[in-house]
Structures are given as structure tokens and as C-alpha cells.
Design a protein around this motif. Sequence first.
Motif, PDB file in Angstrom:
ATOM      1  N   ASN A  83       0.821  -1.207   0.000  1.00 32.84           N
ATOM      2  CA  ASN A  83       0.000   0.000   0.000  1.00 32.84           C
ATOM      3  C   ASN A  83       0.854   1.256   0.000  1.00 32.84           C
ATOM      4  O   ASN A  83       0.578   2.203  -0.726  1.00 32.84           O
ATOM      5  CB  ASN A  83      -0.906   0.002   1.234  1.00 32.84           C
ATOM      6  CG  ASN A  83      -2.319  -0.394   0.873  1.00 32.84           C
ATOM      7  OD1 ASN A  83      -2.557  -0.854  -0.247  1.00 32.84           O
ATOM      8  ND2 ASN A  83      -3.239  -0.232   1.792  1.00 32.84           N
ATOM      9  N   GLY A 115       2.706   1.552  -3.315  1.00 28.48           N
ATOM     10  CA  GLY A 115       1.733   1.864  -4.362  1.00 28.48           C
ATOM     11  C   GLY A 115       1.334   3.325  -4.341  1.00 28.48           C
ATOM     12  O   GLY A 115       1.097   3.937  -5.375  1.00 28.48           O
ATOM     13  N   PHE A 116       1.282   3.906  -3.164  1.00 26.65           N
ATOM     14  CA  PHE A 116       0.822   5.286  -3.057  1.00 26.65           C
ATOM     15  C   PHE A 116       1.969   6.285  -3.200  1.00 26.65           C
ATOM     16  O   PHE A 116       1.885   7.241  -3.952  1.00 26.65           O
ATOM     17  CB  PHE A 116       0.127   5.489  -1.710  1.00 26.65           C
ATOM     18  CG  PHE A 116      -0.610   6.793  -1.622  1.00 26.65           C
ATOM     19  CD1 PHE A 116      -1.876   6.920  -2.167  1.00 26.65           C
ATOM     20  CD2 PHE A 116      -0.031   7.895  -1.009  1.00 26.65           C
ATOM     21  CE1 PHE A 116      -2.556   8.123  -2.107  1.00 26.65           C
ATOM     22  CE2 PHE A 116      -0.711   9.099  -0.939  1.00 26.65           C
ATOM     23  CZ  PHE A 116      -1.979   9.215  -1.483  1.00 26.65           C
ATOM     24  N   PRO A 148       2.529   2.951  -8.376  1.00 23.36           N
ATOM     25  CA  PRO A 148       1.568   1.847  -8.318  1.00 23.36           C
ATOM     26  C   PRO A 148       2.012   0.675  -9.194  1.00 23.36           C
ATOM     27  O   PRO A 148       1.645  -0.466  -8.944  1.00 23.36           O
ATOM     28  CB  PRO A 148       0.268   2.470  -8.836  1.00 23.36           C
ATOM     29  CG  PRO A 148       0.645   3.737  -9.487  1.00 23.36           C
ATOM     30  CD  PRO A 148       1.958   4.169  -8.939  1.00 23.36           C
ATOM     31  N   ALA A 149       2.829   0.975 -10.212  1.00 21.88           N
ATOM     32  CA  ALA A 149       3.226  -0.075 -11.137  1.00 21.88           C
ATOM     33  C   ALA A 149       4.038  -1.161 -10.434  1.00 21.88           C
ATOM     34  O   ALA A 149       3.973  -2.326 -10.786  1.00 21.88           O
ATOM     35  CB  ALA A 149       4.035   0.514 -12.287  1.00 21.88           C
ATOM     36  N   TYR A 150       4.807  -0.764  -9.428  1.00 17.22           N
ATOM     37  CA  TYR A 150       5.666  -1.749  -8.772  1.00 17.22           C
ATOM     38  C   TYR A 150       5.115  -2.244  -7.441  1.00 17.22           C
ATOM     39  O   TYR A 150       5.809  -2.865  -6.661  1.00 17.22           O
ATOM     40  CB  TYR A 150       7.082  -1.208  -8.621  1.00 17.22           C
ATOM     41  CG  TYR A 150       7.854  -1.373  -9.889  1.00 17.22           C
ATOM     42  CD1 TYR A 150       8.286  -2.645 -10.279  1.00 17.22           C
ATOM     43  CD2 TYR A 150       8.092  -0.315 -10.733  1.00 17.22           C
ATOM     44  CE1 TYR A 150       8.940  -2.838 -11.470  1.00 17.22           C
ATOM     45  CE2 TYR A 150       8.747  -0.491 -11.929  1.00 17.22           C
ATOM     46  CZ  TYR A 150       9.176  -1.754 -12.290  1.00 17.22           C
ATOM     47  OH  TYR A 150       9.822  -1.953 -13.473  1.00 17.22           O
ATOM     48  N   LYS A 151       3.836  -1.954  -7.234  1.00 20.12           N
ATOM     49  CA  LYS A 151       3.188  -2.423  -6.022  1.00 20.12           C
ATOM     50  C   LYS A 151       3.359  -3.932  -5.846  1.00 20.12           C
ATOM     51  O   LYS A 151       3.699  -4.421  -4.774  1.00 20.12           O
ATOM     52  CB  LYS A 151       1.711  -2.056  -6.131  1.00 20.12           C
ATOM     53  CG  LYS A 151       0.988  -2.158  -4.853  1.00 20.12           C
ATOM     54  CD  LYS A 151      -0.440  -1.705  -5.028  1.00 20.12           C
ATOM     55  CE  LYS A 151      -1.208  -2.352  -3.911  1.00 20.12           C
ATOM     56  NZ  LYS A 151      -2.584  -2.009  -3.873  1.00 20.12           N
ATOM     57  N   GLU A 152       3.124  -4.645  -6.942  1.00 18.63           N
ATOM     58  CA  GLU A 152       3.224  -6.102  -6.885  1.00 18.63           C
ATOM     59  C   GLU A 152       4.664  -6.556  -6.671  1.00 18.63           C
ATOM     60  O   GLU A 152       4.914  -7.674  -6.260  1.00 18.63           O
ATOM     61  CB  GLU A 152       2.713  -6.731  -8.185  1.00 18.63           C
ATOM     62  CG  GLU A 152       1.261  -6.413  -8.494  1.00 18.63           C
ATOM     63  CD  GLU A 152       0.314  -6.946  -7.437  1.00 18.63           C
ATOM     64  OE1 GLU A 152       0.462  -8.120  -7.074  1.00 18.63           O
ATOM     65  OE2 GLU A 152      -0.538  -6.181  -6.966  1.00 18.63           O
ATOM     66  N   ASN A 204       6.313  -2.843 -16.946  1.00 21.38           N
ATOM     67  CA  ASN A 204       6.289  -1.477 -16.441  1.00 21.38           C
ATOM     68  C   ASN A 204       7.346  -0.547 -17.034  1.00 21.38           C
ATOM     69  O   ASN A 204       7.155   0.652 -17.052  1.00 21.38           O
ATOM     70  CB  ASN A 204       6.429  -1.473 -14.917  1.00 21.38           C
ATOM     71  CG  ASN A 204       5.208  -2.067 -14.257  1.00 21.38           C
ATOM     72  OD1 ASN A 204       4.107  -1.921 -14.761  1.00 21.38           O
ATOM     73  ND2 ASN A 204       5.405  -2.754 -13.160  1.00 21.38           N
ATOM     74  N   LEU A 234       7.092  -8.114 -14.216  1.00 20.43           N
ATOM     75  CA  LEU A 234       6.721  -6.746 -13.828  1.00 20.43           C
ATOM     76  C   LEU A 234       7.602  -5.717 -14.519  1.00 20.43           C
ATOM     77  O   LEU A 234       7.118  -4.692 -14.998  1.00 20.43           O
ATOM     78  CB  LEU A 234       6.854  -6.574 -12.309  1.00 20.43           C
ATOM     79  CG  LEU A 234       5.693  -7.076 -11.467  1.00 20.43           C
ATOM     80  CD1 LEU A 234       6.004  -6.882  -9.999  1.00 20.43           C
ATOM     81  CD2 LEU A 234       4.424  -6.327 -11.834  1.00 20.43           C
ATOM     82  N   ASP A 282      -2.845  -1.312 -13.779  1.00 18.91           N
ATOM     83  CA  ASP A 282      -2.444  -2.455 -14.601  1.00 18.91           C
ATOM     84  C   ASP A 282      -3.640  -3.219 -15.149  1.00 18.91           C
ATOM     85  O   ASP A 282      -4.667  -3.286 -14.498  1.00 18.91           O
ATOM     86  CB  ASP A 282      -1.619  -3.428 -13.751  1.00 18.91           C
ATOM     87  CG  ASP A 282      -0.276  -2.858 -13.416  1.00 18.91           C
ATOM     88  OD1 ASP A 282       0.210  -2.023 -14.199  1.00 18.91           O
ATOM     89  OD2 ASP A 282       0.275  -3.229 -12.366  1.00 18.91           O
ATOM     90  N   LEU A 288       7.944  -9.201  -3.751  1.00 19.35           N
ATOM     91  CA  LEU A 288       9.022  -9.941  -4.374  1.00 19.35           C
ATOM     92  C   LEU A 288      10.384  -9.520  -3.901  1.00 19.35           C
ATOM     93  O   LEU A 288      11.257 -10.331  -3.646  1.00 19.35           O
ATOM     94  CB  LEU A 288       8.980  -9.660  -5.878  1.00 19.35           C
ATOM     95  CG  LEU A 288       7.930 -10.473  -6.545  1.00 19.35           C
ATOM     96  CD1 LEU A 288       7.646  -9.907  -7.907  1.00 19.35           C
ATOM     97  CD2 LEU A 288       8.463 -11.864  -6.664  1.00 19.35           C
ATOM     98  N   VAL A 289      10.552  -8.192  -3.810  1.00 25.64           N
ATOM     99  CA  VAL A 289      11.859  -7.693  -3.411  1.00 25.64           C
ATOM    100  C   VAL A 289      12.155  -8.109  -1.973  1.00 25.64           C
ATOM    101  O   VAL A 289      13.234  -8.622  -1.673  1.00 25.64           O
ATOM    102  CB  VAL A 289      11.927  -6.161  -3.583  1.00 25.64           C
ATOM    103  CG1 VAL A 289      13.204  -5.616  -2.994  1.00 25.64           C
ATOM    104  CG2 VAL A 289      11.817  -5.805  -5.063  1.00 25.64           C
TER     105      VAL A 289
END
Lengths: 291, 382, 331
Positions: free
Chosen positions: A252, A255-256, A260-264, C144, C140, B199, A268-269
Motif C-alpha cells: 500500500n 503503491g501510493f 503503483p506499477a511496482y506495487k506487486e 512497467n 513486472l 495495470d 518480491l523484493v
Amino acid sequence: MGDFVQLVVSGIAAGTIYGVAALGFTLLWQASGTINFAQGEFVMLPAFAMLLFLGIGAPLWLAFFAACIVSMLLLGVAFKRIIVDPLLRHGVIPLVIATLGLSVFVKQGIKAGVGALAYPFPSAFPAGQFAIAGIEVSYADLGTLLLAGGIVIALQLFLDRTMTGRAMQACAQNTEAARVLGIDVRRMTLYVFLINGALAAVAALLIAPSYLVKFDMGETIGLKAFFAAIIGGFNQTRGALLGGVLIGVLENLVGFYVSPAYKEGVALVVFLLVILLRPEGLLGKAEERKV
Amino acid sequence: MRSLVRLSALLLGMALVPSSFAQSGPVKIAGLVELSGTGTTSGTNFNDGVKLAVKEINAAGGILGRKVEYTASDTQSQPQVAKALAIKAVDDGAYVVMGPVFSGSILVSMTETQKAHIPNFTGGEAAAITQQGDPYIFRTSFTQTTAMPKVARYLSDTLKAKSVAIIYTNNDFGKGGRDVFLKAIAPKGIKVVADISTDPGQLDFSGAVLKAKQSNPDVFFVYTNEEEAARCLKELKKQGVDKPIVGETVLTSQKVIELAGDAANGAVAHVGLTADAPLPEVKAFSQKFQNEYHYKPDHNGLKGYSAMYIVKAVTEKIGKFDGEAFANAMHGIKLSVKQYPGILMDVSFDKNGDLDRESFMTKVVNGKQEVVATLPALGSGQ
Amino acid sequence: MNASSSTVIARPRRPAVPRSRTRLALAAIVVIAFALLPLGLKSYGTYLCSLFCVYLMATFGLNLTIGYAGQMSLGQAAFLGIGAYIAAIGMKAGLPFFAMLPLAALACFAIGLALGFPALRVQHHYLAFATLGFNVLVFLVLRNEEAITGGTFGIRGIPRPSLFGLSLERDLPYFWFTLASTLLLIALLGWLLRSPWGRAFAALRDNPIRAESLGVNITAYTLLAFAIGACCAGIAGAYFASLVGFIDPAPFNFTASLLMLLGVIVGGAGRFLGPVVGTVIIVLLPEWLRFMQNWYLAAFGVAVIALMVWLPGGLLSLPERLASRRIGALP
């Protein structure tokens, strides 16, 4: 500041759902050495079961309990008997591959049998928000937090404080010793599979209103549960909740405030960092290599 | 070793699969549709629309006395799969290709039908599709360049909006539409206070909506695919947004209303086609569609159905099954419902394959899409 | 909690690569038949045959990782994607295919080393986790980083190469070119596995503990197997980009990795020709069994489970299994 708190609250709510699914994942690993790659599909299936029961006129609570039972029988008992038991003697990897096959089967079977369209799912909580000290919190977030958090804590208490719970933990830590102590290992393992089935149904109830019910809805929640479990500590039940909440909140915030593109990508990181730097997980204990 | 024998037997078996070059018998129409992936709703509606039309046409004796044989294949909403399937459709000797609906897919697959001189109807709305100089591509709906000015006019004239927050999906459809929308609102003096990319297939809209809400706009403009639109509307409701929410085509479509439930109420959108249009042909179609498939068609259902009837009308006009003649006849054609009831609405095509017809402003009231205004076709004023 | 050795199942002692004259002759017949097959097919059939070759390169690489080094890799599609994007971006910038191909291969090899080194240092099944995460991350980034990769819009109009002045633009020459390259790659892998240096891979497959006691550096060889596997996928990616002419992130997602992994295992991991059977099942068979539609993959899932229970060595272990049953050597 209001934004920040709001983001954290809804992040914790989302995170507890991940935590619920992740908890089942870690329990299975502990009790039977099963890395269940079909965990996401295990969440998707009860969602469809609930839709079915709702469709024949059951109220949401009844549909949920019915789905719980279906899930415990199908994803608990049947999964254990048909797939886990015969494969366990071959070691970890054949079982992992079988669960990968299971995930393909369940997902594609639903797609072929039911269809690929998304279906709406009623929320268990009322819509809208309320404000405490200028911070707006939605009823859905609060309800999720209370229900999922409550279940995780209750389960933790059950494992730590009751005879059965301790017996289950003993089986997980040292199967042979548990057997010598007269614990019915088979029964304890079965309990774990039943609990996982029920947890999957809970996760489905909480996630379905926002994800929508669809054959591939398990992909995301499955991955999140998987990441949460490993981040928290693969062999620690407490770790699952921590991992889930950490992912929910960080997602969250990133994303904010970042993109937002790398929120997902956040999960992972963190996940890759944990694997590389602290492979046993934040709360986990290192397992020595057994040959 | 045996595996090698098995493998070779298998491969030879594949080579022997019969391939038909039928010149008579049923005429082949190939559907490349999104039956899974992010475009499932669009593709399923489009496909069912075509299927219904084919069934009716066959029951009435086919086209020029030949039955229509329609085969649909699933592009999985992926452009490179769509392209492979387009190659297959060409191989199979398709007379006309229907779909894909997704702009990203048709932009990749259309080169194959163009090479083979096969007319190709698409449900895609991205402006770029008809700007490739492909004489075989035809739309079944408005392009975004036609639709967005109508939305912009609604924002400035009806809502008197001074600022807008945009939430769009970052794919050919969403980004393309957002770019056209920006151009359309610029002369109206409407300020963009938030411009948020999401997305394809995005599940969680809490961050996007919070950001849009913080910008405090007069209007929210939501331009995504169906499932994402439903999730976004739900989140807007969850966060208590009470400003007007406006979209184009998708936002008030049937599936979105079904998925978003209460949260869809009050949403407004311009649509080129809707099953709720106050037209007897459309009403009759909607009824037949629901009897057949047990759900209410959205605009893509109408696109597929009307396109199939356009194929019938134009083929009968040219009197033969000839892709090149078909394409030539399509450019500049005007078809009226009086003569061809199946096309549902009067329609005309220009030299690029873009179409023109009436359109509607719709609003969701009590979980139902209602038409609040009918807008004339662009060409009708001239 | 028996975290037993996480290497893949059956380990009968076999030579690294099967060899015998009749086998070679038969293989040659099959290859020639396959090479001539598209003469009787139309564009789509030819396209599928080329696609089959592309995936064959990737799965042969994957087999080295799974079958010989005993590592689960759930990231093969990510390497396929990296190779495809490197080739596509380079060729769109006007660079020749034959310059991009080694670049794609090297990049994947290097990334494979960088990813595998830390993951393999710790515990065996962590490579599965790390590659899974890596695959999602690569997806991703591809989606992106629009400025470089074109994001969801993808990259259109990727050219096909020409060889010695001959254009490979048309489907049939491109298929032969891809087939020849695939055979070359397979031959290289075969040579590698048979070379004295490569015998360590077979030793690793048959018994890692024994291999270690014989002085094989397990971690180094496992890492190398993984990196070479990744490198093969990178090469396959370059051919993929050129074959399709368009790429976007979708074919390089985690599901694609999963299918490749299951394909290799169903075929028979650790058997030199296992990937051939596996790739037939994941690329060609669905086309043949089109009437099954979505049930095909569902049935595939069931088949994977059944195979794990009854025939964990994969389809290619069936003859041996039947033979041993006849003799009664195995229970």
C-alpha cells in the motif's frame, strides 16, 4: 498523516488475508513436509462453492459454513489421502510437482467446467466508512482485520495452549519422538489438513468481494501467501501473519508514495532479500541439511 | 527408442490431418475471441453475439444459399496467440475473420488477414487500428476519437466540471483512450488534477482511488476493462466518493453493473451500443440473446451480432464470396435497419473502416443501465 | 519434517547420453521426417513446428537444471523473455540477429549465475523459490518499463534475420533455420554431457553424495547447470521474438515456466530426450487434441499427479519400468 494511517490500516487488513492463506501453507509444511503450490487454487475453490450455495438460496453465513465443510473434505481429507499420503515417501520434490499439477488441474477444470467469466461476491461487511480522529476506516477493512486477525490468534492459542495443539506441534517438530510419546501422528496430521481447508475458505470469504470470483483468482493470493510464508519464516506459524501484514502494508505504501506499477513487486523484493540474506525467514529457525 | 517411434508417428499424424479448401458447401467464418484472460467478458459477449446471428442466418437459409460455419478460438487475451490464430484462420480458408476485440490483439493479428486479403471485423476501439492503412479492417463500434469528444462535451456542458481525475488501464485500449480524452477536454478548459495508470487485471484499487480522491476533482473519469471497472467502482464506493463518476462504453456495461452491484449506481457513460437502447430491433435482439445464453448482452454482444449481419448484407449485395470485393464494397457503404433488420442500427462506414451511427448517454439507476440521451450520428448533421 | 534430498526422483545409472548406431539412425530419420513435415503443412502448421523448436531449446536447457543438477527452476520463461526482449530491442535498433543472439545467451548465463549463486548457497529447494520470485519480477519489469520494453503494448515488427545473404523472412526457411539451430544446440549439450568435464553432470544426477565424495564440487556444478539452462532459454527467446514478430510480457509469465517445468518432468527429467516428449505434450498435442479445449490442460494436471504417484521417472522411464517388472527386479 491521515493518508499514511489509512494506507497502513487497509494494508494490515489485506495483509491479514494473505496471512490466513500463508498460515495454512506453513502448517502443511510443518506437519507433512508439503510445499503446497496449489494454495491459491485452494482459496479459489471454496469461493466457487460459496457461490453455488448462495445460488441455491443459502444466506452468506450458511454458504460459508457449507463451503468450509466441503473445503475440509475435499482440500483436507481427499487431498491428503489421494495425493499427499502416496507421495510423501518419495520426498519433497515429487510432492511439490504433484501440487503444481493439482493447481493446473483445479484451475483449468473450473475454467472448462464453469467458465472463464468473473462473478460478483457479496461482502460479509457493510459498505462505507467511519472516521476516528480524522482517519477514515472502512467497515470492510475493520471487519477483515477483526475476523482474520481473530482466527489467526485463536489458532495460535490453540496450538500453544491445548493438548491437541501441542501434540500437533510435537509431531511437526519430531515425528518419531511424538510417536514414541504415544501421540497419534496420523490423526494430528489429518487435523492440520482440515485446518488448512477451513483457512482456505476463510481467505476466500474475505478476498472474493474485492478480487471477484474467477478461475484464476488464486494466482495472486497463492503467490502472496507463498511469499508471506517464506518472508515470515517457513517453519514458524507466527511468521505467516507477520509476513502477510508486512506485504500488505508495504504494498500500500509503495503503491501510493512510490509507484503503483511496482506495487506487486514489493513482496518480491522483500522475498528475494529474505531468501538471500535470511533464508530461514524473519522469525524462522534454520533447518540443518538432512540427506 | 519407442518414444522416438511414437513421436514420429504423432508428427506424421499431424501432417495428415485433413485440410479443407472448400469452395462450395458451408462458408467459413473464423472467430478470434478473448475467451479467457483479462478480456473474457468482452470476448465472450462478442462471440455469443456472432454465434446467435450465425444460428439465425443458417435457420433462414444461410448467405446466398450457403450455410455459415463459425469456429471460435480463444486468444487468451494475448496478442501473439491472436496472431497465431489469425494465421490458422487464413490457412483454414476463412471468408471473414471476426475479432479479436482487444485493441492490442487486433493491432498485431490484422497484418495476417491483410496479407491474405480477408475482411476482418474487430471490436477494438483504439484509434490506431484504422490508421494503419489496412483496407481489410472494419470496426464494429466507435473509435475513441469519435466517442471522447462526446464525453468531453458532457463534462463541460452538463456537469460544468472544472477538474477531472483520470483512472485508466495501461494497455492499448486504456492508454489510447486516455490520450484521446486528454485532447478532447483540453479546449474545454477542464484541468486534469490526477492522471493515474493502473495495470490490466489489477485487483486492488485502494491506492489509485485514494490518490484520485486526494486530488479533489469535480469528476472522476474511469477508463478500464470490465473487471477492473467493477473493482474500481467498488473501491470508490468503499472510500465514500460522492462526486460524479463518468466513463466511456465499459463503465455502465452489463457485466460491470453485475460485478460492482450497488457501487455502480450513479455512474454515467457514453456508449455506442447498448442492449437498453430505445429501439425495437435492439430490444428484440436483447430478448433473443437472453433466451439463448441466459445473461444480458453488453455492447460487445451487439457488436458481434450486428457485424455478422453486416457480413450477410454486404455479401448479398456483391452477390459472391470474395474478400476483396467485400472490402471494396464496405468502404463508403450505408446500411439501413429497414432493409437489413439484423444490423440493429443504421450504420455507415468510411474509407478507413471506421463506422458512424447514433450513440447514447447512459446512467446506472438502481442496478440498471438507463439511456438518458440519444446523440445523433456525426454524419447526420451534414 | 523430513526435508529429504530435494533432487528429482528416479536415479537409475545411465550414460549421460544414450548412444548406439541404430538409435542414431532412427533419430536421423525422425529429424529428417520432421524437417520435411512443413512441406505438407500450411503457414500455421509451419509456425507451430518452429514454435516447437523454440520451446525445445528452452526445455533442453531446463532439463539440464532439473534432470542433471536436480534443481527445480520455476523461472525458465523469464530467461526466455529476457532473451526475446534483448533480441527484439537490438534488432529494432537495427543491429543484426547474429549480434543479438550471443548477447541474449550471455546475458541469461550471467543473470543465471547471479541468481543461482546466493540461492544455491543455502538450501536446495530455495532455488525453486528464488526463480519463482525472479520470474514474477521480470514480468513486472517487462510490463512497467515502458520506455525500454514497450510495456503492455509490446514490441511490434521484429524482423527475421538473413543468413549468408539469404532472407529467412518466409516461414519455411525460418523453420529450417530454427530447426538447424535447435539441433546444433542439442548436439552441443550432448557433447557437453559426454565430455570428461561434463560427466560430472551425470555423476551429479545419479548420486550427488557420491559425486561429492569423488571430488565434484556440487555447488559449482549445480550452479553451472542452472546458468547453462538459463542460457539455452535466452537463445530460444531470440528465435521466439523473430518467429512471432511481436512480443509482449504475457508469454513470459510464471505459468509458462510452470508448463515447461511440468513438461520436462512428464517427459522424463534427466533423460536426454525427455524434453522432446515434454515439449510435444505442451506445444503440439494441445493442437492435435483441440476438441478437448480447456479440458486438455485439466487432464494434463491430472496426468502430472498420476505420473508422480505411479511413474515418477516420467514417460520415458516407462519401457525400463515395464522391463524391470517383467524380470521382477523391482517391486
